[in-house]
Design a protein around this motif. Structure first.
Motif, PDB file in Angstrom:
ATOM      1  N   VAL A 109      33.261 -21.547   6.000  1.00 57.26           N
ATOM      2  CA  VAL A 109      33.978 -22.550   5.513  1.00 57.26           C
ATOM      3  C   VAL A 109      35.314 -22.399   4.816  1.00 57.26           C
ATOM      4  N   LYS A 110      36.184 -23.038   4.544  1.00 59.99           N
ATOM      5  CA  LYS A 110      37.488 -22.714   3.887  1.00 59.99           C
ATOM      6  C   LYS A 110      37.406 -22.339   2.423  1.00 59.99           C
ATOM      7  N   VAL A 111      36.393 -22.664   1.778  1.00 55.11           N
ATOM      8  CA  VAL A 111      35.740 -22.363   0.431  1.00 55.11           C
ATOM      9  C   VAL A 111      35.523 -20.639   0.547  1.00 55.11           C
ATOM     10  N   ASN A 112      36.209 -20.074  -0.136  1.00 52.29           N
ATOM     11  CA  ASN A 112      35.716 -18.535  -0.113  1.00 52.29           C
ATOM     12  C   ASN A 112      34.469 -18.358  -1.121  1.00 52.29           C
ATOM     13  N   MET A 113      33.383 -18.323  -0.440  1.00 53.22           N
ATOM     14  CA  MET A 113      32.444 -18.281  -1.176  1.00 53.22           C
ATOM     15  C   MET A 113      31.973 -16.854  -1.785  1.00 53.22           C
ATOM     16  N   THR A 114      32.815 -15.872  -1.211  1.00 49.23           N
ATOM     17  CA  THR A 114      32.566 -14.517  -1.748  1.00 49.23           C
ATOM     18  C   THR A 114      33.234 -14.349  -3.139  1.00 49.23           C
ATOM     19  N   ILE A 115      34.438 -15.188  -3.274  1.00 51.58           N
ATOM     20  CA  ILE A 115      35.089 -14.866  -4.603  1.00 51.58           C
ATOM     21  C   ILE A 115      34.209 -15.705  -5.762  1.00 51.58           C
ATOM     22  N   VAL A 116      33.472 -17.067  -5.033  1.00 52.15           N
ATOM     23  CA  VAL A 116      32.548 -17.519  -5.999  1.00 52.15           C
ATOM     24  C   VAL A 116      31.440 -16.748  -6.540  1.00 52.15           C
ATOM     25  N   ALA A 117      30.849 -16.076  -5.566  1.00 53.55           N
ATOM     26  CA  ALA A 117      29.826 -15.109  -5.657  1.00 53.55           C
ATOM     27  C   ALA A 117      30.101 -13.863  -6.724  1.00 53.55           C
ATOM     28  N   TYR A 118      31.200 -13.342  -6.582  1.00 53.52           N
ATOM     29  CA  TYR A 118      31.762 -12.491  -7.471  1.00 53.52           C
ATOM     30  C   TYR A 118      31.892 -12.882  -8.871  1.00 53.52           C
ATOM     31  N   PHE A 119      32.460 -14.103  -8.954  1.00 50.76           N
ATOM     32  CA  PHE A 119      32.663 -14.887 -10.275  1.00 50.76           C
ATOM     33  C   PHE A 119      31.143 -14.960 -10.858  1.00 50.76           C
ATOM     34  N   ALA A 120      30.347 -15.408 -10.014  1.00 49.05           N
ATOM     35  CA  ALA A 120      28.623 -15.420 -10.648  1.00 49.05           C
ATOM     36  C   ALA A 120      28.263 -14.200 -11.073  1.00 49.05           C
TER      37      ALA A 120
ATOM     38  N   SER B  22      20.413 -15.006 -21.557  1.00 47.11           N
ATOM     39  CA  SER B  22      20.026 -13.776 -20.642  1.00 47.11           C
ATOM     40  C   SER B  22      19.251 -13.861 -19.261  1.00 47.11           C
ATOM     41  N   VAL B  23      18.386 -14.904 -19.475  1.00 47.22           N
ATOM     42  CA  VAL B  23      17.608 -15.110 -18.291  1.00 47.22           C
ATOM     43  C   VAL B  23      18.489 -15.845 -17.264  1.00 47.22           C
ATOM     44  N   TRP B  24      19.087 -16.733 -17.499  1.00 44.96           N
ATOM     45  CA  TRP B  24      20.052 -17.682 -16.732  1.00 44.96           C
ATOM     46  C   TRP B  24      21.273 -16.565 -16.141  1.00 44.96           C
ATOM     47  N   GLY B  25      21.517 -15.624 -16.906  1.00 43.50           N
ATOM     48  CA  GLY B  25      22.484 -14.743 -16.402  1.00 43.50           C
ATOM     49  C   GLY B  25      21.991 -13.827 -15.248  1.00 43.50           C
ATOM     50  N   TYR B  26      20.631 -13.643 -15.341  1.00 45.41           N
ATOM     51  CA  TYR B  26      20.177 -13.080 -14.113  1.00 45.41           C
ATOM     52  C   TYR B  26      20.170 -13.822 -12.795  1.00 45.41           C
ATOM     53  N   CYS B  27      19.746 -15.173 -13.324  1.00 44.98           N
ATOM     54  CA  CYS B  27      20.152 -16.477 -12.074  1.00 44.98           C
ATOM     55  C   CYS B  27      21.120 -16.209 -11.366  1.00 44.98           C
ATOM     56  N   LEU B  28      22.382 -16.175 -12.431  1.00 52.53           N
ATOM     57  CA  LEU B  28      23.649 -16.229 -11.761  1.00 52.53           C
ATOM     58  C   LEU B  28      23.989 -14.801 -10.812  1.00 52.53           C
ATOM     59  N   LEU B  29      23.424 -13.583 -11.221  1.00 52.77           N
ATOM     60  CA  LEU B  29      23.352 -12.370 -10.683  1.00 52.77           C
ATOM     61  C   LEU B  29      22.738 -12.719  -9.345  1.00 52.77           C
ATOM     62  N   GLY B  30      21.581 -13.254  -9.335  1.00 51.09           N
ATOM     63  CA  GLY B  30      20.888 -13.409  -8.050  1.00 51.09           C
ATOM     64  C   GLY B  30      21.660 -14.131  -7.109  1.00 51.09           C
ATOM     65  N   PHE B  31      22.145 -15.308  -7.663  1.00 43.96           N
ATOM     66  CA  PHE B  31      22.956 -16.203  -6.767  1.00 43.96           C
ATOM     67  C   PHE B  31      24.226 -15.371  -6.066  1.00 43.96           C
ATOM     68  N   GLY B  32      24.783 -14.739  -7.023  1.00 47.69           N
ATOM     69  CA  GLY B  32      26.107 -13.970  -6.680  1.00 47.69           C
ATOM     70  C   GLY B  32      25.490 -12.995  -5.348  1.00 47.69           C
ATOM     71  N   PHE B  33      24.377 -12.021  -5.634  1.00 47.57           N
ATOM     72  CA  PHE B  33      23.756 -11.145  -4.619  1.00 47.57           C
ATOM     73  C   PHE B  33      23.509 -11.755  -3.338  1.00 47.57           C
ATOM     74  N   ILE B  34      23.112 -12.816  -3.150  1.00 45.22           N
ATOM     75  CA  ILE B  34      22.988 -13.806  -2.139  1.00 45.22           C
ATOM     76  C   ILE B  34      24.019 -13.703  -1.077  1.00 45.22           C
ATOM     77  N   PHE B  35      25.166 -14.247  -1.552  1.00 44.92           N
ATOM     78  CA  PHE B  35      26.260 -14.444  -0.891  1.00 44.92           C
ATOM     79  C   PHE B  35      27.143 -13.161  -0.674  1.00 44.92           C
ATOM     80  N   VAL B  36      27.009 -12.201  -1.536  1.00 43.00           N
ATOM     81  CA  VAL B  36      27.614 -10.922  -1.214  1.00 43.00           C
ATOM     82  C   VAL B  36      27.038 -10.256  -0.180  1.00 43.00           C
ATOM     83  N   GLY B  37      25.547 -10.257  -0.030  1.00 45.84           N
ATOM     84  CA  GLY B  37      24.783  -9.871   0.842  1.00 45.84           C
ATOM     85  C   GLY B  37      25.014 -10.354   2.135  1.00 45.84           C
ATOM     86  N   LEU B  38      25.131 -11.632   2.216  1.00 45.45           N
ATOM     87  CA  LEU B  38      25.525 -12.327   3.538  1.00 45.45           C
ATOM     88  C   LEU B  38      26.823 -12.153   3.955  1.00 45.45           C
ATOM     89  N   ASP B  39      27.524 -11.855   3.155  1.00 43.28           N
ATOM     90  CA  ASP B  39      29.080 -11.573   3.640  1.00 43.28           C
ATOM     91  C   ASP B  39      29.261 -10.133   4.007  1.00 43.28           C
TER      92      ASP B  39
END
Length: 265
Positions: free
Chosen positions: A107-118, A134-151
């Protein structure tokens, strides 16, 4: 398809799997023992149980993780068989969210940029002295890695060539498109692929990618997705292998539910 493409495909899958694992484990840590209490209280009603399974799987992006937790809860006596089955049914609905997440990369929203920001926000949070942050930081990292991996996965699968020099393209072209038995073969192929990767989310993402690139048609893609729903039940059955009788029944109910669903389709 060259060696670099193969490395990128497996690298993308690795990042995607690690992202799901990190997100799942960090969310479970963040919730703590309250997750067990909430799950037990919300599954008193069958409809609430289905809704709980749906929401939980949508968040952690892994029906396997949900079913394994359910089996372990049944084994520990925290859930009965009826409660477990309702959550498992909801988990099967929740796992479809992965397919829509994959399509968000188109879609038009660049989810890769959102992932890198996360990922950036996650790295900053991980080094916080506050354990909760710190734990929620790992949550953000996991979310980001999901979309980076998909890209990475999406960009590493080359488009089919006209001279059929692409091995992956040639492999799928071997099979006739109008043969009903070929669809049954790809149901089994999807199931086997999911058993190997131990994640229907990964194989679902792979199926959508090769469909998007024109390697397969919608009928074969649908057959693979149906097979992936059968293959994903192996995780719960492995988890229940060392469990008690009720845990084995919960895992087997997951298999029956998915197999009959595929037969119905």
């Amino acid at each position: 398809m060259g060696l670099d493409n193969v490395i990128l495909i497996f690298g993308g899958l690795g990042i995607f799997i690690y992202g799901m694992k990190l997100l799942s484990e960090s969310l479970e840590t963040a919730a703590g023992d309250s997750l067990k209490k909430i799950l037990s209280s919300l599954t008193g009603n069958r409809f609430l149980g289905v809704f709980t399974g749906f929401v939980l799987t949508s968040i952690i992006q892994s029906s396997s993780a949900t079913t394994v937790m359910v089996v372990s809860f049944v084994n520990a006596g925290l859930l009965n068989l009826v409660q477990a089955i309702s959550v498992i049914m909801g988990a099967n609905i929740g796992t479809t969210v992965t397919g829509w997440l994959v399509n968000l990369t188109n879609v038009k929203v660049n989810m890769t940029i959102v992932a890198y920001f996360a990922i950036i926000a996650g790295i900053v949070s991980v080094f916080s002295k506050n354990k909760k942050i710190s734990v929620w930081g790992y949550c953000l990292l996991g979310f980001g890695f999901i979309f980076v991996g998909l890209d990475v996965l999406k960009n590493s699968v080359p488009k089919p060539t006209a001279d059929n020099s692409n091995f992956l393209y040639s492999f799928f072209q071997i099979f006739p498109k109008d043969n009903y038995f070929i669809l049954i073969f790809f149901v089994l192929f999807g199931a086997l692929l999911t058993m190997v990767f131990q994640s229907s989310s990964v194989t679902m993402a792979f199926t959508i990618m090769i469909l998007n690139q024109g390697y397969i048609n919608i009928e074969i893609a649908a057959a693979m997705v149906l097979g992936e729903n059968i293959g994903t039940t192996i995780t719960a059955n492995l988890a229940a292998f060392a469990g008690n009788k009720m845990a084995k029944k919960a895992a087997f109910s997951h298999t029956l539910f998915n197999v009959f669903g595929v037969l119905w389709m």
